[in-house]
Scaffold this active site. Structure first.
Site, PDB file in Angstrom:
ATOM      1  N   HIS A  48      -1.325   1.791  -4.455  1.00 48.99           N
ATOM      2  CA  HIS A  48      -1.600   3.232  -4.488  1.00 48.99           C
ATOM      3  C   HIS A  48      -0.606   4.005  -5.347  1.00 48.99           C
ATOM      4  CE1 HIS A  48      -4.642   2.612  -1.491  1.00 48.99           C
ATOM      5  NE2 HIS A  48      -3.776   2.107  -0.645  1.00 48.99           N
ATOM      6  N   VAL A  57       3.751   4.028  -1.117  1.00 47.37           N
ATOM      7  CA  VAL A  57       4.146   4.678  -2.362  1.00 47.37           C
ATOM      8  C   VAL A  57       5.616   5.083  -2.341  1.00 47.37           C
ATOM      9  CG1 VAL A  57       1.807   5.542  -2.779  1.00 47.37           C
ATOM     10  CG2 VAL A  57       3.458   7.003  -1.582  1.00 47.37           C
ATOM     11  N   CYS A 101       0.812  12.675 -16.759  1.00 49.59           N
ATOM     12  CA  CYS A 101       0.077  13.833 -17.261  1.00 49.59           C
ATOM     13  C   CYS A 101      -1.418  13.582 -17.126  1.00 49.59           C
ATOM     14  CB  CYS A 101       0.440  14.086 -18.722  1.00 49.59           C
ATOM     15  SG  CYS A 101      -0.531  15.410 -19.465  1.00 49.59           S
ATOM     16  N   CYS A 137       2.234  17.592 -24.099  1.00 45.79           N
ATOM     17  CA  CYS A 137       0.978  18.292 -24.410  1.00 45.79           C
ATOM     18  C   CYS A 137       0.726  19.537 -23.551  1.00 45.79           C
ATOM     19  CB  CYS A 137      -0.203  17.329 -24.270  1.00 45.79           C
ATOM     20  SG  CYS A 137      -0.641  16.958 -22.559  1.00 45.79           S
ATOM     21  N   GLN A 143       0.837  -1.193   0.000  1.00 46.32           N
ATOM     22  CA  GLN A 143       0.000   0.000   0.000  1.00 46.32           C
ATOM     23  C   GLN A 143       0.877   1.251   0.000  1.00 46.32           C
ATOM     24  OE1 GLN A 143      -3.588  -0.330   2.695  1.00 46.32           O
ATOM     25  NE2 GLN A 143      -2.331  -2.014   3.484  1.00 46.32           N
TER      26      GLN A 143
END
Length: 158
Positions: free
Chosen positions: A121, A105, A129, A153, A103
């Site tokens: 997660h 990160v 993006c 972009c 879980q």
């Protein structure tokens, strides 16, 4: 069952195992100095998750959310995997079918040597993006600490 008997039994089971799945959460990284979310003094005692930890919060106030994630990135960059992370990486080399689900990160399992980690997660070191979904593996934080824009972009990076 006393601790010694339990330890012997666990060792015996692990020696014979062909397949193991491990699920980790904040506790495994706490020893490395990564603050947990729910413990006393944890991140959610100082911050409101609904203002920071979801896509709606990011779209409402991208600068605030980006600033919070920058703080966490900087904090995590200063810590190292602990013996628990290393033990799981070593276990992966010993068990034919080993699955590590986290879980967290913080990328500490991977930094300890674990491969193919299932990240429930995401990973704080990987952004994307919001418009074209291009993945950005490393973020060079601009001096202004403003939300970076996609090189492809121009969309917001989250």
């Amino acid at each position: 069952m006393d601790a010694s008997l339990f330890s012997d039994r666990l060792h015996s089971l692990l020696e014979r195992a062909d397949s193991i799945a491990v699920l980790t959460g904040a506790g495994v990284s706490a020893e490395s100095g990564v603050p947990t979310f729910r413990d006393p003094g944890g991140l959610w005692s100082r911050f409101k998750p609904e203002e920071l930890a979801n896509v709606d919060a990011f779209m409402r106030n991208p600068d605030l959310v980006w600033e919070w994630y920058t703080y966490r990135r900087e904090l995590i960059a200063g810590v190292q995997p602990n013996p628990g992370h290393v033990a799981l990486a070593e276990m992966q080399t010993l068990i034919p079918d080993f699955t590590l689900v986290t879980q967290n990160v913080d990328n500490l399992h991977q930094r300890a040597g674990s491969a193919d980690v299932v990240e429930l997660h995401g990973n704080i070191e990987r952004s994307f993006c919001m418009d074209c979904r291009a993945t950005v593996d490393k973020i060079d934080l601009p001096a202004s600490k403003a939300v970076p824009r996609c090189a492809h972009c121009g969309g917001l990076i989250r």
